[in-house]
Enzyme design. Structure first.
Site, PDB file in Angstrom:
ATOM      1  N   TYR A 123       0.819  -1.210   0.000  1.00 29.47           N
ATOM      2  CA  TYR A 123       0.000   0.000   0.000  1.00 29.47           C
ATOM      3  C   TYR A 123       0.855   1.263   0.000  1.00 29.47           C
ATOM      4  O   TYR A 123       0.341   2.365  -0.123  1.00 29.47           O
ATOM      5  CB  TYR A 123      -0.888  -0.005   1.238  1.00 29.47           C
ATOM      6  N   LYS A 172       0.206 -14.112   4.331  1.00 32.97           N
ATOM      7  CA  LYS A 172       0.297 -15.009   3.171  1.00 32.97           C
ATOM      8  C   LYS A 172       1.727 -15.551   3.143  1.00 32.97           C
ATOM      9  O   LYS A 172       2.424 -15.509   2.123  1.00 32.97           O
ATOM     10  CB  LYS A 172      -0.056 -14.230   1.883  1.00 32.97           C
ATOM     11  N   ASP A 205      -6.384 -16.124   2.267  1.00 35.80           N
ATOM     12  CA  ASP A 205      -7.480 -16.661   1.443  1.00 35.80           C
ATOM     13  C   ASP A 205      -8.448 -17.481   2.301  1.00 35.80           C
ATOM     14  O   ASP A 205      -9.667 -17.332   2.223  1.00 35.80           O
ATOM     15  CB  ASP A 205      -6.966 -17.458   0.230  1.00 35.80           C
ATOM     16  N   ASP A 229      -6.965  -3.717   4.427  1.00 37.17           N
ATOM     17  CA  ASP A 229      -7.873  -2.863   3.648  1.00 37.17           C
ATOM     18  C   ASP A 229      -9.036  -3.700   3.117  1.00 37.17           C
ATOM     19  O   ASP A 229     -10.208  -3.344   3.260  1.00 37.17           O
ATOM     20  CB  ASP A 229      -7.065  -2.263   2.484  1.00 37.17           C
TER      21      ASP A 229
END
Ligand code: NAD
Length: 336
Positions: A123, A172, A205, A229
């Site tokens: 970001y 992740k 996920d 986000d």
């Protein structure tokens, strides 16, 4: 009397910010608002989406209430929201999502808090095309030990202070072995210092699916910038939509309170936006200013209007809605 910077913002921003000001006034808190323009309004006036006087104002007041600021997609100027977070090192983005009685939503009794790292990773906008032909583009997502430690520690301290039982770290690290791996390793180190709080980690996920299937299993969620986000919009969808989701950007020297949602250009200027998210962000701000009694009263007034469901905006009552201003007045009336 508190002094607070007010950035009304773009799109629906000015209309919902007006409601927040009226509600805070009705709650009996005296605030000298320093009104400054940023975003599209500032480009028109000052040819600069983030004029220096906006930064100077927050440097002086240390607290701002901000309407959403539009960021062009794909090209154009960089996000003013990101610029403000970087300028004041607002490393925590605190985004609670809780169910309100009377709101038709997928779930009831959801009460979770997303603690999103707010200054690093993908970001941060460190990106470029590799050549003038734009044959490829690269984004550099930097995750630092110091940045990870402070946000993860914030999450555990928050959990302890607010009597919350569990912190879930979302990452992740199976694929992003370095950036995700570092964040995950640090979360395990810090978790060991908080034996009183349950701890777990989930891959992003799976986390997205788990939140949709059973959000009640989560309490405090800490994650990196981009995942935070996305998950916070998802969380607002579980409890009735973006119109109800407040957020706080917190650093050591400044705090900026805002709605999770954006400038909603599709509904701007129509008096149909739900003002609750920024009103609830205003309540978070009051708590930050040690005005907890007024903050509680505002949250109760919002909850009462939602519970009755008679004077709520189109997102909550498509058949018999009232306008933004009218819903604002209903909240003000509840404050007495
Ligand atoms: P958005 O959050 O503005 O809108 C998404 C959807 O939710 C739209 O259908 C909108 O009508 C609806 N919505 C949002 N707020 C609502 C409210 N208060 N009441 C009722 N419905 C509401 O997201 P977007 O359309 O992807 O983004 C628009 C602009 O906002 C973009 O320029 C984006 O960069 C910016 N943005 C700013 C912030 C911020 O200032 N913190 C956050 C997100 C997006």
């Amino acid at each position: 009397m508190h002094k607070v910077t007010l950035i009304p913002g773009d799109g629906i921003g000015p209309s919902i910010a007006d409601v927040a000001i009226k509600v805070i006034e009705a709650a009996g808190v005296s605030i000298a608002w320093e009104r400054v323009e940023a975003g599209v309004a500032a480009i028109e006036k000052y040819k600069d989406p983030l004029p220096q006087h906006v930064i100077d104002s927050i440097k002086e007041t240390h607290v701002a209430l901000k309407g959403p600021l539009a960021t062009p997609v794909g090209s154009g100027f960089r996000s003013i929201n990101v610029a403000l977070r970087k300028e004041f090192d607002l490393y925590t983005n605190l985004r609670p999502a809780r169910s309100f009685e009377g709101v038709a939503s997928r779930y009831h009794d959801v009460d979770l808090v997303i603690v999103r790292e707010n200054t690093e990773e993908f970001y941060a906008g460190i990106e470029h095309y590799i050549d003038p032909k734009r044959s490829a583009a690269e984004t550099i997502g930097v995750v630092t030990r110091a940045g990870s430690e402070r946000i993860i520690r914030f999450a555990y301290e928050y959990a302890r202070k607010h009597g919350r039982k569990k912190v879930t770290t979302v990452h992740k690290a199976n694929i992003l072995k370095y950036t995700g791996g570092l964040f995950l390793d640090i979360s395990r180190e810090i978790a060991a210092e908080y034996p009183d709080i349950r701890t777990e980690d989930k891959i992003i996920d799976n986390m997205a699916m788990q939140m949709v299937l059973n959000p009640h299993q989560f309490d405090v969620i800490v994650t990196t910038n981009l995942f935070g986000d996305i998950l916070s919009d998802l969380a607002s969808g579980l409890v009735g939509g973006l119109g109800l989701a407040p957020g706080a950007n917190l650093g050591y020297s400044a705090a900026i309170f805002e709605a999770v949602h954006g400038s909603a250009p599709d509904i701007a200027g129509k008096n149909i936006a739900n003002p609750c998210a920024i009103v609830l962000a205003g309540a978070m701000m009051l708590r930050h200013l040690n005005e907890a009694v007024a903050a509680d009263r505002i949250e109760k007034a919002v909850a009462a209007v939602l519970r009755e469901g008679k004077e709520v905006t189109r997102d909550l009552s498509p058949a018999t809605p009232v306008g933004t201003e009218e819903m604002g007045m209903a909240i003000v009336r509840k404050l007495g």
